[in-house]
Design a protein around this motif. Structure first.
Motif, PDB file in Angstrom:
ATOM      1  N   HIS A 125       0.834  -1.190   0.000  1.00 16.94           N
ATOM      2  CA  HIS A 125       0.000   0.000   0.000  1.00 16.94           C
ATOM      3  C   HIS A 125       0.868   1.239   0.000  1.00 16.94           C
ATOM      4  N   SER A 126       0.544   2.167  -0.884  1.00 17.36           N
ATOM      5  CA  SER A 126       1.381   3.347  -0.998  1.00 17.36           C
ATOM      6  C   SER A 126       1.277   4.217   0.249  1.00 17.36           C
ATOM      7  N   GLU A 127       0.068   4.426   0.737  1.00 21.26           N
ATOM      8  CA  GLU A 127      -0.092   5.254   1.935  1.00 21.26           C
ATOM      9  C   GLU A 127      -0.708   4.408   3.024  1.00 21.26           C
ATOM     10  N   LYS A 128      -0.140   4.498   4.206  1.00 21.24           N
ATOM     11  CA  LYS A 128      -0.759   3.755   5.293  1.00 21.24           C
ATOM     12  C   LYS A 128      -0.603   4.474   6.626  1.00 21.24           C
ATOM     13  N   ILE A 129      -1.610   4.290   7.456  1.00 24.38           N
ATOM     14  CA  ILE A 129      -1.542   4.802   8.823  1.00 24.38           C
ATOM     15  C   ILE A 129      -1.242   3.590   9.707  1.00 24.38           C
ATOM     16  N   VAL A 130      -0.215   3.711  10.518  1.00 26.90           N
ATOM     17  CA  VAL A 130       0.137   2.614  11.417  1.00 26.90           C
ATOM     18  C   VAL A 130      -0.414   2.911  12.810  1.00 26.90           C
ATOM     19  N   ILE A 131      -1.115   1.930  13.352  1.00 29.32           N
ATOM     20  CA  ILE A 131      -1.663   2.084  14.704  1.00 29.32           C
ATOM     21  C   ILE A 131      -0.823   1.239  15.642  1.00 29.32           C
ATOM     22  N   LEU A 132      -0.292   1.844  16.686  1.00 31.33           N
ATOM     23  CA  LEU A 132       0.435   1.064  17.677  1.00 31.33           C
ATOM     24  C   LEU A 132      -0.538   0.714  18.792  1.00 31.33           C
TER      25      LEU A 132
ATOM     26  N   ARG B 224      -9.930   2.914   7.642  1.00 27.74           N
ATOM     27  CA  ARG B 224     -10.168   2.252   6.351  1.00 27.74           C
ATOM     28  C   ARG B 224     -11.486   2.683   5.726  1.00 27.74           C
ATOM     29  N   GLU B 225     -12.466   2.993   6.573  1.00 23.94           N
ATOM     30  CA  GLU B 225     -13.736   3.482   6.025  1.00 23.94           C
ATOM     31  C   GLU B 225     -13.540   4.789   5.266  1.00 23.94           C
ATOM     32  N   GLN B 226     -12.457   5.488   5.598  1.00 22.72           N
ATOM     33  CA  GLN B 226     -12.146   6.728   4.868  1.00 22.72           C
ATOM     34  C   GLN B 226     -11.317   6.424   3.617  1.00 22.72           C
ATOM     35  N   LYS B 227     -11.197   5.155   3.289  1.00 20.57           N
ATOM     36  CA  LYS B 227     -10.448   4.695   2.112  1.00 20.57           C
ATOM     37  C   LYS B 227      -8.948   4.965   2.223  1.00 20.57           C
ATOM     38  N   VAL B 228      -8.456   4.893   3.429  1.00 23.46           N
ATOM     39  CA  VAL B 228      -7.014   4.965   3.663  1.00 23.46           C
ATOM     40  C   VAL B 228      -6.631   3.684   4.383  1.00 23.46           C
ATOM     41  N   TYR B 229      -5.578   3.029   3.907  1.00 23.64           N
ATOM     42  CA  TYR B 229      -5.203   1.758   4.487  1.00 23.64           C
ATOM     43  C   TYR B 229      -4.574   1.973   5.864  1.00 23.64           C
TER      44      TYR B 229
ATOM     45  N   MET C 114       8.335   0.993   7.172  1.00 27.93           N
ATOM     46  CA  MET C 114       6.961   0.952   6.650  1.00 27.93           C
ATOM     47  C   MET C 114       6.570   2.266   5.997  1.00 27.93           C
ATOM     48  N   GLN C 115       7.351   3.301   6.247  1.00 30.50           N
ATOM     49  CA  GLN C 115       7.061   4.639   5.724  1.00 30.50           C
ATOM     50  C   GLN C 115       5.607   5.038   5.959  1.00 30.50           C
ATOM     51  N   PRO C 116       5.197   5.038   7.215  1.00 26.20           N
ATOM     52  CA  PRO C 116       3.796   5.396   7.477  1.00 26.20           C
ATOM     53  C   PRO C 116       3.528   6.861   7.147  1.00 26.20           C
ATOM     54  N   SER C 117       2.304   7.127   6.725  1.00 26.77           N
ATOM     55  CA  SER C 117       1.911   8.521   6.498  1.00 26.77           C
ATOM     56  C   SER C 117       1.532   9.159   7.820  1.00 26.77           C
ATOM     57  N   GLY C 118       1.194   8.329   8.791  1.00 23.94           N
ATOM     58  CA  GLY C 118       0.833   8.829  10.105  1.00 23.94           C
ATOM     59  C   GLY C 118       0.867   7.677  11.092  1.00 23.94           C
ATOM     60  N   ILE C 119       0.967   8.022  12.374  1.00 21.18           N
ATOM     61  CA  ILE C 119       0.999   6.990  13.416  1.00 21.18           C
ATOM     62  C   ILE C 119      -0.071   7.333  14.445  1.00 21.18           C
ATOM     63  N   VAL C 120      -0.830   6.311  14.868  1.00 25.45           N
ATOM     64  CA  VAL C 120      -1.810   6.505  15.929  1.00 25.45           C
ATOM     65  C   VAL C 120      -1.373   5.654  17.121  1.00 25.45           C
ATOM     66  N   LEU C 121      -1.334   6.278  18.293  1.00 24.64           N
ATOM     67  CA  LEU C 121      -1.043   5.532  19.512  1.00 24.64           C
ATOM     68  C   LEU C 121      -2.393   5.226  20.150  1.00 24.64           C
TER      69      LEU C 121
ATOM     70  N   LYS D 248      -1.979  14.130   5.190  1.00 24.32           N
ATOM     71  CA  LYS D 248      -2.046  14.372   3.736  1.00 24.32           C
ATOM     72  C   LYS D 248      -2.270  13.092   2.927  1.00 24.32           C
ATOM     73  N   CYS D 249      -3.059  12.186   3.495  1.00 19.73           N
ATOM     74  CA  CYS D 249      -3.357  10.944   2.753  1.00 19.73           C
ATOM     75  C   CYS D 249      -4.404  11.219   1.676  1.00 19.73           C
ATOM     76  N   HIS D 250      -4.518  10.271   0.750  1.00 17.73           N
ATOM     77  CA  HIS D 250      -5.538  10.362  -0.289  1.00 17.73           C
ATOM     78  C   HIS D 250      -6.505   9.194  -0.137  1.00 17.73           C
ATOM     79  N   PRO D 251      -7.789   9.457  -0.341  1.00 15.20           N
ATOM     80  CA  PRO D 251      -8.762   8.368  -0.138  1.00 15.20           C
ATOM     81  C   PRO D 251      -8.806   7.428  -1.341  1.00 15.20           C
ATOM     82  N   ASP D 252      -7.735   6.658  -1.546  1.00 15.24           N
ATOM     83  CA  ASP D 252      -7.735   5.813  -2.750  1.00 15.24           C
ATOM     84  C   ASP D 252      -7.577   4.331  -2.436  1.00 15.24           C
ATOM     85  N   TRP D 253      -7.761   3.962  -1.150  1.00 13.80           N
ATOM     86  CA  TRP D 253      -7.708   2.536  -0.826  1.00 13.80           C
ATOM     87  C   TRP D 253      -9.124   1.966  -0.954  1.00 13.80           C
ATOM     88  N   THR D 254      -9.399   1.346  -2.085  1.00 11.15           N
ATOM     89  CA  THR D 254     -10.735   0.795  -2.313  1.00 11.15           C
ATOM     90  C   THR D 254     -10.586  -0.694  -2.580  1.00 11.15           C
TER      91      THR D 254
END
Ligand code: XMP
Length: 516
Positions: free
Chosen positions: A4-11, A26-31, A47-54, A196-202
């Motif tokens: 996946h090109s863009e991903k948010i990693v949740i720890l 994922r409901e926002q179409k971001v992996y 993993m080059q995450p676009s963002g990280i959630v703790l 700055k993710c794009h909603p393209d994970w469908t």
């Protein structure tokens, strides 16, 4: 498999709602994917995450054994969102202070926003109040340097914070739960505004990427898959078939313990609509022989499981050299669940009875990043029939564990007829999709009844219908009386050998969903 090109990693710090965070994103179409809190920083960077959630979690940051992630994650130049425990950890690691609160905040709370940019973009400041969901005993007492408060609640002066220069935000409330009415907006602002993710994970893009990965991995080798008639194996087969065509062979073992018509529609679909090769083995006689005289539930399960492996291996052996086994493992089965208080993280693997090891097969698990509802969406996208997609879960040992006592062809016949009636009436009334599972169970007792002028002494059928999210817990379904009445009447009138129907009103726990 993650291309996946863009991903948010949740720890994951062990919150009950960590999976929900992933789903909401994922409901926002971001992996997005979940990893344990103590993931190696090098691995996280790679993993080059676009963002990280703790995520949230049950511990206190000041406990001596508190779960702590590598603070170097704040140097990756990636936006970070801390939720509840994650927010407190962010504050503590960056120089603030967290203490036990005088008042726990649990349940709905009112949030007053002080700053409308960042994660609160588009929202209003005081006097407007927003309903959020809180669940915490500790609270942030001193913000870390560089952070300012962006929202308060009754008991949290720091209900939300933002860093003045860096893309770090912290919220004491849980944006992932539905009771936080602005939850989706907050997450959207984080993933699109800050990350700055794009909603393209469908599902469409998922299919394209996965098909490419499967082709690369499989090359010219052969793949086998056990088709069960259930959603997960059907979708797996459809996807792998799309990738490698007739290099995939599916084996369907009919153990004679299936519901009426349970697998036929799936087999028909694959035969008519795809070039998938399906070997269809009717092993009814073999299984019934193996089960003759066996009444013990565990013994039944063992014999059915062993029989499946034996037949599957025999058939697979006839195909020549096979390198891969495709399997419908889902995401909830592979997430490493984080457990604290001295226990190591657990990783659960679900293999078909240890088949991959025994047969030296490499696994292909194309659904291992997906939740059940995403698998359904994928199945529809792949053109599988709706009735296969929305089928209720059905246990591997099938009707074998819904016939109490010995399994015979006659008793199977009685149960199947009753079961068809349950399904028909559930579907007709619109309840089939509302409940988790609904089925008939044949009891090993006979009771006295009267039919016409005669006394009868016949079988009892129990109805079981439960509501559940994940089968870990379940409540008996509050089906309408007229529906229960119709099912009972039809079974007693139409199924020879049954003169009484009862409804199971037990929850899980302490009962289980299946009777054996
Ligand atoms: P219980 O009866 O343990 O069932 O509350 C929980 C869920 O699992 C299903 N189940 C099985 N599924 N093989 C399966 O594939 C099994 O041996 C098995 N036993 C139970 C059950 O139908 C319910 O959805």
């Amino acid at each position: 498999m993650s291309e996946h090109s863009e991903k948010i990693v949740i720890l994951d710090f062990g919150s009950q709602t960590t999976q929900l965070i992933a789903r909401r994103i994922r409901e926002q179409k971001v992996y997005s994917e979940i990893h344990p809190y103590n993931i190696d920083i090098g691995q996280l960077r790679a993993m080059q995450p676009s963002g990280i959630v703790l995520s949230g979690g049950p511990a206190s940051v000041y406990d001596h054994d508190a779960p702590i992630s590598d603070p170097a994650l704040f140097d990756l130049g990636v936006p970070v969102l801390g939720i509840c425990y994650g927010a407190q950890l962010m504050m503590q690691q960056l120089g603030g202070r967290v203490e036990k609160a005088a008042h726990r905040e649990f349940g709905k709370a009112e949030l007053t926003i002080l700053y409308t940019g960042g994660i609160f973009a588009g929202m209003e400041t005081a006097p407007t109040k927003y309903q959020v969901w809180m669940s915490h005993g500790d609270r942030i007492e001193v913000a870390a340097p560089g952070f300012t408060t962006t929202a308060t609640s009754g008991h949290s002066p720091f209900a939300a914070l933002r860093h003045e220069q860096k893309p770090f935000v912290a919220v004491q409330f849980h944006p992932e739960v539905v009771h936080t009415l602005i939850g989706n907006d907050v997450l959207r602002n984080f993933i699109f505004g800050l990350c700055k993710c794009h909603p393209d994970w469908t599902m469409h893009s998922f299919i394209d990427a996965t098909v490419r990965e499967i082709r690369k991995k499989v090359g010219g080798e052969k793949v086998i898959c056990a088709l069960s008639g259930g959603v997960d194996s059907s979708v797996t087969a459809a996807l792998v078939n799309r990738a490698v065509g007739d290099q995939l062979t599916c084996i369907y073992v009919n153990n004679g313990l299936m519901r009426t018509g349970e697998s036929e529609s799936v087999l028909r679909f694959f035969r008519q609509k795809t070039d998938l090769q399906v070997i269809d083995i009717d092993a009814t006689t073999y299984f019934l022989e193996q089960l003759r005289g066996v009444a013990d539930p565990e013994e039944k399960r063992k014999r059915i499981g062993y029989g499946f492996i034996k037949i599957f291996e025999e058939e697979a052996g006839k195909l020549g050299k096979v390198k891969f086994l495709a399997q419908g493992t889902l995401y909830p089965d592979v997430i490493e669940s984080v457990v604290f208080h001295g226990k190591a993280p657990i990783k659960s693997h679900h293999n078909v009875g240890g088949l991959p090891e025994r047969m030296h097969l490499e696994l292909i698990e194309p659904l291992r990043e997906l939740f059940k509802d995403e698998v359904r969406e994928l199945g529809l996208e792949l053109g599988l029939p709706e009735e296969a997609i929305y089928r209720q879960p059905f246990p591997g040992p099938g009707l074998g564990i819904r016939i109490m006592g010995e399994i015979t062809a006659e008793r199977l016949n009685v149960l199947r007829q009753a079961d068809v009636i349950v399904l028909e009436e559930m579907k007709k009334s619109g309840w089939y999709r509302k409940v988790w599972q609904s089925f008939a169970v044949l009891l090993p007792i006979q009771t006295v009844g009267v039919m016409g002028d005669g006394r009868t002494y016949e079988n009892v059928v129990a109805l079981r219908s439960v509501d559940s999210r994940d089968a870990m817990t379940a409540d008996w379904s509050q089906l309408p009386y007229d529906l229960l009445g119709r099912i009972s009447n039809r079974i007693i009138n139409e199924v020879h050998g049954v003169n009484r129907v009862v409804y199971d009103i037990s929850s899980k726990p302490p009962s289980t969903i299946e009777w054996e």
